[in-house]
Design an enzyme around this catalytic site. Structure first.
Site, PDB file in Angstrom:
ATOM      1  N   ASP A   1      26.550  11.626  51.708  1.00  0.00           N
ATOM      2  CA  ASP A   1      25.732  10.978  50.692  1.00  0.00           C
ATOM      3  C   ASP A   1      25.219   9.620  51.162  1.00  0.00           C
ATOM      4  OD1 ASP A   1      25.860  12.985  48.852  1.00  0.00           O
ATOM      5  OD2 ASP A   1      27.480  12.112  47.671  1.00  0.00           O
TER       6      ASP A   1
ATOM      7  N   LYS B   1      21.086  10.520  47.510  1.00  0.00           N
ATOM      8  CA  LYS B   1      20.243  10.440  46.312  1.00  0.00           C
ATOM      9  C   LYS B   1      20.083   8.987  45.902  1.00  0.00           C
ATOM     10  CE  LYS B   1      22.147  14.793  44.497  1.00  0.00           C
ATOM     11  NZ  LYS B   1      22.957  15.385  43.402  1.00  0.00           N
TER      12      LYS B   1
ATOM     13  N   MET C   1      27.112   2.871  37.632  1.00  0.00           N
ATOM     14  CA  MET C   1      25.656   3.081  37.739  1.00  0.00           C
ATOM     15  C   MET C   1      24.947   2.549  36.501  1.00  0.00           C
ATOM     16  SD  MET C   1      25.821   6.948  39.336  1.00  0.00           S
ATOM     17  CE  MET C   1      27.108   7.443  38.167  1.00  0.00           C
TER      18      MET C   1
END
Length: 403
Positions: free
Chosen positions: A223, A245, A357
């Site tokens: 990732d 991502k 996040m």
């Protein structure tokens, strides 16, 4: 006994001549080609489909035409053969389930028999590693009830339409057959996938188990935000695939990442799925684990240090403290749909709350907490790039944090 194989190039005459010149015991050629050339006497023997499983849909002829050409389709449908069509659909379903391409040595041979109100489909399969190190095979049967159609038919099933078979139940039966066959082959050959938590930004927080998995990996699917030092632990021959991502910018959709893990498990013995923090803490590791389980791929879980704990700790904030916070909650502020709308802020009045996040949602988070009863002077902090060398911490109160 053992034998060795070599590749021969050239037309049929050239290959037959090389067989004699090089004193080979025999060569493998297409029997149909020899027959068309009038050289049938050269055939010493035929391989059965049990000895050599052909590639999917070999020998099945198809006619493709525009869907609007209904009249032409009606005329051509007399050539349709339902058993060949069902066989082709079964072989193609297996090919799709294995997610193979024309470069993958894979075989599938289906046979159909209609008896006692059932279509019995037998599917013989074969899979070979790209380096030809391993050959595995399987054989399964699936019976599907025969339901006669009303004659309406479908452009897509001309042979079945001509025979009066409807598509009801047939597609589902073929799907189950393909899934069963593929699962068995994967169970025989697939390597193991390790879902490894890389921890937060500090590379030294990687666990010893995670380090060992990376060092032994044949393939790493990693990732964004993975420290480069961790990838440097891998062997030079290790295949490394980036699937990171960012908000609004995904290298691959999650569904494609799931399928990628299955494909790589069929190519390699040890695959590492390297994820930031802990794979099961908003890392979608659970989704990947379920997909691997469904496809018959064995996997192990190697936990990592979650940024939900390391981020506050590196900022000097313990998530629990006797007499102050007896517990803590961890939420995602960036999930599917409106993640914040689904939270019960009134139930979050005593313990420490960690929102991951959530940088873009700071103002709403603070407002919702205060509306639910948290005091405006409650200490609050925003931590970015948790546990990384670039970590930054802003400490304030619920009332002033967004500013």
């Amino acid at each position: 006994s053992s034998c060795s194989c070599i590749f021969l190039r050239g037309n049929v005459d050239t290959r037959l001549r090389k067989m004699q010149e090089q004193e080979l015991d025999g060569i493998v050629l297409a029997a149909a080609g020899l027959k068309r050339l009038g050289m049938e006497e050269q055939i010493a023997g035929d391989f059965s489909t049990e000895e050599m499983v052909p590639a999917p849909t070999q020998g099945i002829l198809a006619i493709e035409l525009a869907e609007k050409d209904r009249n032409l389709w009606e005329k051509l449908s007399i050539f349709g053969d339902s058993e060949s069509e069902i066989a082709a659909r079964a072989e193609r379903a297996f090919l799709a389930e294995m997610e193979a391409d024309c470069h993958q040595p894979l075989g599938a041979y289906a046979e159909t028999v209609v008896e006692s109100g059932q279509i019995r489909i037998s599917l013989r399969t074969m899979f070979t590693m790209r380096d030809q190190s391993t050959v595995i095979s399987g054989y399964h049967r699936q019976s599907v009830p025969v339901t006669h159609s009303d004659g309406g038919g479908s452009i897509g099933i001309s042979g079945c339409h001509r025979e009066g078979f409807s598509d009801t139940g047939m597609t589902e039966g073929i799907r189950r057959l393909a899934e069963t066959s593929a699962r068995e082959l994967r169970a025989q050959r697939a390597g193991q996938v390790a879902l490894v938590g890389a921890g937060p930004g500090d590379a030294s927080l990687l666990t010893l188990a995670g380090k060992a998995a990376i060092e032994e990996a044949d393939c790493i699917v990693y990732d964004r935000l993975i420290p480069s030092e961790l990838l440097a632990l891998a062997a030079p021959s290790c295949e490394q695939i980036y699937v990171g991502k960012e908000r609004g910018k995904h290298t691959l959709p999650q569904e494609e990442i799931n399928r990628l893990l299955v494909r790589k498990a069929m190519e390699h013995s040890r695959v590492v799925r390297l994820k930031g923090g802990d794979p099961y803490v908003f890392g979608r590791g659970g989704e990947e684990a379920l997909y691997l389980l469904e496809k018959g791929i064995s996997f192990e879980m190697i936990p990592g240090v979650s940024s939900a704990l390391a981020g506050p700790a590196y900022a000097g904030i313990p998530v629990t403290h006797r007499g102050k916070a007896l517990g803590f909650h961890v939420f995602t502020a960036h999930g599917s749909g409106d993640a914040l709308a689904a939270l019960d802020f009134e139930a979050l009045q005593e313990d420490t709350c960690v929102f991951l996040m959530g940088l873009g949602e700071v103002e709403e988070i603070c407002r919702r907490l205060m509306e639910a009863g948290r005091g405006a002077q409650t200490p609050a902090a925003v931590i970015s790039h948790a546990a990384a060398p670039t970590q930054r911490t802003v400490v304030a109160t619920l009332e002033t944090l967004a500013e």
